[in-house]
Structure formats: structure tokens, C-alpha cells
Design an enzyme around this catalytic site. Structure first.
Site, PDB file in Angstrom:
ATOM      1  N   LYS A 190      15.449   4.043 -10.107  1.00  0.00           N
ATOM      2  CA  LYS A 190      14.273   4.193  -9.231  1.00  0.00           C
ATOM      3  C   LYS A 190      14.257   3.066  -8.198  1.00  0.00           C
ATOM      4  O   LYS A 190      13.963   3.289  -7.031  1.00  0.00           O
ATOM      5  CB  LYS A 190      12.973   4.207 -10.054  1.00  0.00           C
ATOM      6  N   ASP A 245       4.555   9.351 -10.943  1.00  0.00           N
ATOM      7  CA  ASP A 245       5.987   9.480 -11.202  1.00  0.00           C
ATOM      8  C   ASP A 245       6.376  10.719 -12.026  1.00  0.00           C
ATOM      9  O   ASP A 245       7.414  11.327 -11.755  1.00  0.00           O
ATOM     10  CB  ASP A 245       6.525   8.225 -11.905  1.00  0.00           C
ATOM     11  N   ASP A 253       0.873  -1.174   0.000  1.00  0.00           N
ATOM     12  CA  ASP A 253       0.000   0.000   0.000  1.00  0.00           C
ATOM     13  C   ASP A 253       0.903   1.215   0.000  1.00  0.00           C
ATOM     14  O   ASP A 253       1.843   1.313   0.800  1.00  0.00           O
ATOM     15  CB  ASP A 253      -0.956   0.019   1.190  1.00  0.00           C
TER      16      ASP A 253
HETATM   17  P1  ITT Z   1      -3.324  -2.434  -5.379  1.00  0.00           P
HETATM   18  O1  ITT Z   1      -4.131  -1.936  -4.202  1.00  0.00           O
HETATM   19  O2  ITT Z   1      -4.014  -3.485  -6.188  1.00  0.00           O
HETATM   20  O3  ITT Z   1      -1.936  -2.826  -4.984  1.00  0.00           O
HETATM   21  P2  ITT Z   1      -3.508   0.333  -6.160  1.00  0.00           P
HETATM   22  O4  ITT Z   1      -3.035   1.082  -7.357  1.00  0.00           O
HETATM   23  O5  ITT Z   1      -4.968   0.468  -5.808  1.00  0.00           O
HETATM   24  O6  ITT Z   1      -3.121  -1.193  -6.389  1.00  0.00           O
HETATM   25  P3  ITT Z   1      -2.798   1.681  -3.712  1.00  0.00           P
HETATM   26  O7  ITT Z   1      -4.159   1.615  -3.141  1.00  0.00           O
HETATM   27  O8  ITT Z   1      -1.645   1.364  -2.795  1.00  0.00           O
HETATM   28  O9  ITT Z   1      -2.613   0.711  -4.938  1.00  0.00           O
HETATM   29  O10 ITT Z   1      -2.601   3.105  -4.351  1.00  0.00           O
HETATM   30  C1  ITT Z   1      -1.356   3.682  -4.418  1.00  0.00           C
HETATM   31  C2  ITT Z   1      -1.280   4.673  -5.530  1.00  0.00           C
HETATM   32  O11 ITT Z   1      -0.154   5.513  -5.240  1.00  0.00           O
HETATM   33  C3  ITT Z   1      -0.963   4.009  -6.851  1.00  0.00           C
HETATM   34  O12 ITT Z   1      -2.125   3.694  -7.559  1.00  0.00           O
HETATM   35  C4  ITT Z   1      -0.106   5.051  -7.543  1.00  0.00           C
HETATM   36  O13 ITT Z   1      -0.856   5.972  -8.210  1.00  0.00           O
HETATM   37  C5  ITT Z   1       0.560   5.791  -6.404  1.00  0.00           C
HETATM   38  N1  ITT Z   1       1.921   5.284  -6.298  1.00  0.00           N
HETATM   39  C6  ITT Z   1       2.391   4.349  -5.446  1.00  0.00           C
HETATM   40  N2  ITT Z   1       3.683   4.076  -5.699  1.00  0.00           N
HETATM   41  C7  ITT Z   1       4.023   4.849  -6.733  1.00  0.00           C
HETATM   42  C8  ITT Z   1       5.200   5.011  -7.466  1.00  0.00           C
HETATM   43  O14 ITT Z   1       6.293   4.299  -7.222  1.00  0.00           O
HETATM   44  N3  ITT Z   1       5.198   5.898  -8.449  1.00  0.00           N
HETATM   45  C9  ITT Z   1       4.102   6.617  -8.742  1.00  0.00           C
HETATM   46  N4  ITT Z   1       2.940   6.512  -8.133  1.00  0.00           N
HETATM   47  C10 ITT Z   1       2.893   5.637  -7.116  1.00  0.00           C
END
Ligand code: ITT
Length: 208
Positions: A189, A169, A75
Site C-alpha cells: 500500500k 480501505d 487531508d
Molecule cells: P486528521 O484530520 O486528524 O488528520 P481525519 O481522519 O479527520 O484525521 P481527514 O479529515 O483527512 O482526516 O479525513 C480523511 C478520511 O478519509 C479518513 O478519516 C479516512 O476515512 C479516509 N481515508 C484517507 N486516507 C485513507 C486511506 O489510505 N485508506 C482508507 N481511508 C482513507
């Protein structure tokens, strides 16, 4: 001592293709056989927690229970200092659109624009400090869990730059660099990101 993943398979409990790619690359050197939640047809649980830790545990536990296999969930999200840490756990929600490219989906340009719009409303001198957080949660089918937290600091730029990576990103410039995460070589990264920071803790605990 924390329980070990061991030599068997590990389910990557994410439905986000960008995360899956990064997690598989980070786990690659450790010889783990990764299965994806999507390929196993696992449902996506509702992320009802109010913290990254709560939501990571919800996803990891749901996957471990449904698959019977130890599972790893991520998350993560973007927090902006001038917005009191928002979007935070709502990072993905800020991209949700009822109609995007003909179907319900996520529009990252809209989400980045929303952050930028809120910063602009506060005036040109507003600090643009931000950070990405990542919580990795492991869950075993019998209910045991382990959690690892990571973070990377940086600042937000506009307009978005770069085609690599995913999500927010293109607007995130990590501290000490001039390029955005979407302009950085993926290997770079993987060395400095919030996910890499959490992974370093997982690797030290699980594979050392
Ligand atoms: P899962 O729950 O299925 O894993 P999700 O996309 O819904 O997928 P999250 O609820 O954790 O995941 O949302 C986190 C969001 O934060 C993700 O959709 C990205 O937009 C952003 N995010 C997380 N890590 C990132 C990264 O390394 N680079 C850019 N954006 C990121």
C-alpha cells in the site's frame, strides 16, 4: 526553491492513528524525528475548507503555530465518480455517529455502507470508479507553507474485505489489482497509495 524541513523535529498534525502509522513509516527512511499532535496535546482545528488543500493547510498551520515546530498535515478522502466526487472532503464526516460503541465516534462500516447504498440506488450498471486523494501540507511557525498532492485510482467493491489499513480501505480495489487496500501488505500500500504518491513528491522536494 522550497524551504527544507531540516534536521530538527517534525510534528505530524493528525489525530487519526491509521494515518499517523502510515506517515511515520513513509518518513522512517529519511531520519526525521516525528512527534505526534496527540502526544503534544495539540487541539484539532475545525476543517472549514472546501478543498483538500485548504483543509491540509488549516491543520498544518494550526499545529505549527501551537507547537512552534514545523508541522506536516494530511487531508485525504475518497471520491466516487458516480456520486459526483462525493464524499470527497466530507469522507471522515460520513462516518461520524453521535453514539458509536458507547461514545461519539466514527463507524467505518456505516460510512462504506452509505456509499454502497447510494451506488445501488443508481442501478446495477452504475460505474464503480473511485479514487483516493491525499494532500500533504508543510507549515513553518513563521507562516511559510508547501503543498504536495497525490491520488490513486481504483473501483469500489462490496462487501468490505480485509483487516489491514483503515477507513475505507476494505472497499477500495486499486486499478490493476484484485485485492482491496485492506488485504494488501502495508508495504505494498505504501508503494501505490495516494499518500505514497504525495509523499514521493514531498521526498523529491525535501530530501533529494
Ligand atoms: P486528521 O484530520 O486528524 O488528520 P481525519 O481522519 O479527520 O484525521 P481527514 O479529515 O483527512 O482526516 O479525513 C480523511 C478520511 O478519509 C479518513 O478519516 C479516512 O476515512 C479516509 N481515508 C484517507 N486516507 C485513507 C486511506 O489510505 N485508506 C482508507 N481511508 C482513507
Amino acid at each position: 526553491m522550497t524551504r527544507r524541513i531540516g534536521a530538527g523535529s517534525l510534528v505530524i498534525a493528525t489525530h487519526n492513528a491509521g494515518k499517523l502509522k502510515e506517515i511515520a513509516a513513509l518518513l522512517g527512511p529519511h531520519g526525521v524525528n516525528c512527534l505526534s499532535a496527540g502526544s503534544l496535546g495539540l487541539p484539532e482545528p475545525a476543517e472549514t475548507g472546501t478543498t483538500f488543500v485548504e483543509n491540509a493547510l488549516i491543520k498544518a498551520r494550526a499545529s505549527a503555530q501551537a507547537s512552534g515546530i514545523v508541522s506536516l498535515a494530511d487531508d485525504s478522502g475518497l471520491s466516487v465518480a458516480a456520486l459526483d466526487g462525493r464524499p470527497g472532503v466530507c469522507t471522515a464526516d460520513w462516518a461520524e455517529r453521535q453514539w458509536f460503541e458507547g461514545k461519539p465516534g466514527r463507524d467505518w462500516y456505516m460510512a462504506m455502507g452509505k456509499v454502497e447504498g447510494l451506488l445501488c440506488e443508481q442501478g446495477p450498471e452504475t460505474p464503480r470508479d473511485a479514487w483516493f486523494s491525499c494532500v500533504l501540507a508543510l507549515a513553518w511557525p513563521d507562516g511559510e507553507t508547501a503543498v504536495y498532492e497525490g491520488r490513486v485510482d481504483g473501483s469500489l467493491t462490496w462487501p468490505p474485505r480485509g483487516k489491514l489499513g483503515f477507513g475505507y480501505d476494505p472497499v477500495f480495489v486499486p486499478t490493476g489489482r484484485e485485492v482491496t487496500f485492506a488485504e494488501l501488505d502495508p508495504e505494498e500500500k505504501h508503494r501505490i497509495s495516494h499518500r505514497a504518491d504525495a509523499f514521493a513528491k514531498l521526498v523529491a522536494d525535501q530530501f533529494s
